[in-house]
Design a protein around this motif. Structure first.
Motif, PDB file in Angstrom:
ATOM      1  N   ARG A   1       0.832  -1.211   0.000  1.00  7.96           N
ATOM      2  CA  ARG A   1       0.000   0.000   0.000  1.00  7.96           C
ATOM      3  C   ARG A   1       0.869   1.263   0.000  1.00  7.96           C
ATOM      4  NH1 ARG A   1      -5.342   0.070   1.294  1.00  7.96           N
ATOM      5  NH2 ARG A   1      -5.096   2.109   2.274  1.00  7.96           N
ATOM      6  N   ILE A   2       1.933   1.251   0.805  1.00 13.22           N
ATOM      7  CA  ILE A   2       2.816   2.418   0.887  1.00 13.22           C
ATOM      8  C   ILE A   2       3.507   2.658  -0.456  1.00 13.22           C
ATOM      9  CG2 ILE A   2       4.925   3.300   1.966  1.00 13.22           C
ATOM     10  CD1 ILE A   2       3.989   1.791   4.548  1.00 13.22           C
ATOM     11  N   LYS A   3       3.963   1.571  -1.100  1.00 11.54           N
ATOM     12  CA  LYS A   3       4.616   1.686  -2.407  1.00 11.54           C
ATOM     13  C   LYS A   3       3.693   2.301  -3.446  1.00 11.54           C
ATOM     14  CE  LYS A   3       7.972  -2.078  -2.090  1.00 11.54           C
ATOM     15  NZ  LYS A   3       8.294  -3.451  -2.547  1.00 11.54           N
ATOM     16  N   LYS A   4       2.420   2.001  -3.334  1.00  7.68           N
ATOM     17  CA  LYS A   4       1.437   2.529  -4.282  1.00  7.68           C
ATOM     18  C   LYS A   4       0.990   3.949  -3.940  1.00  7.68           C
ATOM     19  CE  LYS A   4      -0.578  -1.930  -5.639  1.00  7.68           C
ATOM     20  NZ  LYS A   4      -1.781  -2.793  -5.563  1.00  7.68           N
ATOM     21  N   GLY A   5       1.565   4.495  -2.848  1.00  5.38           N
ATOM     22  CA  GLY A   5       1.220   5.849  -2.457  1.00  5.38           C
ATOM     23  C   GLY A   5      -0.111   5.955  -1.736  1.00  5.38           C
ATOM     24  N   MET A   6      -0.632   4.814  -1.270  1.00  4.73           N
ATOM     25  CA  MET A   6      -1.915   4.820  -0.554  1.00  4.73           C
ATOM     26  C   MET A   6      -1.685   5.190   0.903  1.00  4.73           C
ATOM     27  SD  MET A   6      -3.330   1.266  -2.242  1.00  4.73           S
ATOM     28  CE  MET A   6      -5.020   1.341  -1.664  1.00  4.73           C
ATOM     29  N   ARG A   7      -2.726   5.717   1.529  1.00  2.40           N
ATOM     30  CA  ARG A   7      -2.584   6.161   2.914  1.00  2.40           C
ATOM     31  C   ARG A   7      -2.402   4.957   3.856  1.00  2.40           C
ATOM     32  NH1 ARG A   7      -7.161   5.516   5.968  1.00  2.40           N
ATOM     33  NH2 ARG A   7      -9.071   4.988   4.842  1.00  2.40           N
ATOM     34  N   VAL A   8      -1.677   5.219   4.929  1.00  4.47           N
ATOM     35  CA  VAL A   8      -1.490   4.186   5.949  1.00  4.47           C
ATOM     36  C   VAL A   8      -2.803   4.046   6.732  1.00  4.47           C
ATOM     37  CG1 VAL A   8      -0.220   3.523   8.012  1.00  4.47           C
ATOM     38  CG2 VAL A   8       0.959   4.700   6.146  1.00  4.47           C
ATOM     39  N   ARG A   9      -3.263   2.840   6.903  1.00  4.58           N
ATOM     40  CA  ARG A   9      -4.496   2.587   7.661  1.00  4.58           C
ATOM     41  C   ARG A   9      -4.242   1.450   8.651  1.00  4.58           C
ATOM     42  NH1 ARG A   9      -5.976  -2.234   6.110  1.00  4.58           N
ATOM     43  NH2 ARG A   9      -6.155  -2.922   3.940  1.00  4.58           N
ATOM     44  N   PRO A  10      -5.139   1.249   9.578  1.00  3.80           N
ATOM     45  CA  PRO A  10      -4.954   0.138  10.529  1.00  3.80           C
ATOM     46  C   PRO A  10      -4.936  -1.210   9.807  1.00  3.80           C
ATOM     47  CG  PRO A  10      -6.647   1.644  11.323  1.00  3.80           C
ATOM     48  CD  PRO A  10      -6.322   2.058   9.917  1.00  3.80           C
ATOM     49  N   VAL A  11      -4.218  -2.164  10.364  1.00  4.18           N
ATOM     50  CA  VAL A  11      -4.271  -3.539   9.867  1.00  4.18           C
ATOM     51  C   VAL A  11      -5.666  -4.077  10.166  1.00  4.18           C
ATOM     52  CG1 VAL A  11      -3.404  -5.890  10.209  1.00  4.18           C
ATOM     53  CG2 VAL A  11      -1.812  -3.961  10.180  1.00  4.18           C
ATOM     54  N   ARG A  12      -6.267  -4.705   9.186  1.00  5.16           N
ATOM     55  CA  ARG A  12      -7.608  -5.251   9.375  1.00  5.16           C
ATOM     56  C   ARG A  12      -7.530  -6.773   9.487  1.00  5.16           C
ATOM     57  NH1 ARG A  12     -10.321  -1.419   4.765  1.00  5.16           N
ATOM     58  NH2 ARG A  12     -10.418   0.486   6.026  1.00  5.16           N
TER      59      ARG A  12
END
Length: 289
Positions: free
Chosen positions: A112-123
């Motif tokens: 997710r980080i590599k894709k530039g997506m926001r950090v969110r809680p682990v689900r």
């Protein structure tokens, strides 16, 4: 011996709920009873969650034989799954569980980080057969009474997301059993540990089978707990001797089988007889033969 076959409609709905919501989660937490890891593993779960990272929780480890629990941890590790022994009543092992959940989700989070997506809680999603301690674990992790708990199977209902410490969001699911028990020994062990409602069982027969098993596998525990001079070959004689030593007698000097049955089952479930595990990894190879 009655056939144990229990599959209420809400369990069918739970299976569908897991299938529908699997795409929302990064990790599956599979909850097992450390005393019966084989019997509390729902064979449908493997098919439903195939491909998802998984962490196994061996709950009620305080009631299990610690040596055998370590054998199970080694077995699961060799299968590519980390297993964590937990005591949901004291919270022992839960910090390690949270660490393992993050480890299992690391690849997904990094992606997710590599894709530039926001950090969110682990689900995460927690699954398991009834009465293995899901609600108690969730309450421990949240630090509050967020999930309804009870000492009888089937009290947790519906779907709820719960925010946990350590930046984890958990999707709770009700307990799920498989449609029928191909092996009646599995049904018996679930009955011994309380994963099937006592109300639908012949409690006296269940207790007799438990006494037979414990007298064979843990004779010294049984002698000490119930002041038995010897272990008889006949399980019913052992049951009657326990009844006499515990005063489970009714008018005319007859044995109160229902009362002694409840005594033995309750004392097994609470660990008063001893730290007992009913299944080892070696039993798997025996079952497959």
């Amino acid at each position: 011996m009655q056939q144990i076959n229990w599959y209420p409609g809400h369990m069918k709905k739970t299976k569908e709920l897991i299938q529908q919501n699997l795409k929302l989660v990064d990790v599956v937490i599979e909850l097992l009873d450390a005393r019966v890891p084989i019997s509390t593993r729902n064979p449908q779960i493997d098919k439903i969650i195939v491909g998802k990272p998984r962490v196994i929780v061996l709950n009620k480890s305080d009631l299990a034989n610690s040596r055998v629990t370590h054998e199970w941890i080694k077995y699961f590790k060799e299968s590519g799954i980390n297993a964590i022994p937990v005591n949901s009543l004291t919270g022992a092992g839960l910090d390690k569980l949270m660490t393992e959940v993050h480890n299992a989700a690391k690849d997904k989070m990094d992606e997710r980080i590599k894709k530039g997506m926001r950090v969110r809680p682990v689900r995460a999603m927690i699954v398991g057969v009834p009465n293995v301690g899901k609600s108690s674990i969730i309450n421990r992790l949240t630090g509050k009474k967020s999930a309804k708990t009870g000492d009888r199977p089937g009290v947790t209902r519906g779907k709820q997301w719960v925010r946990l410490k350590g930046n984890i969001e958990l999707l709770d699911t009700p307990g799920i059993l498989w449609p029928k028990f191909e092996d009646q020994n599995v049904g018996l062990k679930l009955a011994f540990t309380g994963s099937i409602k006592d109300e639908i069982l012949d409690i006296e027969t269940i207790a007799l089978r438990l006494i037979e098993y414990l007298c064979e596998k843990y004779p010294e525990y049984m002698k000490e707990r119930y002041k038995l001079k010897d272990i008889e070959e006949d399980g019913l004689m052992n049951m009657e001797n326990i009844a006499k030593n515990r005063g489970c007698i009714i008018s005319g000097g007859r044995i109160d089988y229902t009362r002694v049955a409840k005594v033995v089952i309750d004392e097994f479930r609470s660990g008063k007889i001893g730290k007992i595990t009913l299944e080892t990894p070696d039993d798997l190879s025996t079952m497959e033969e």
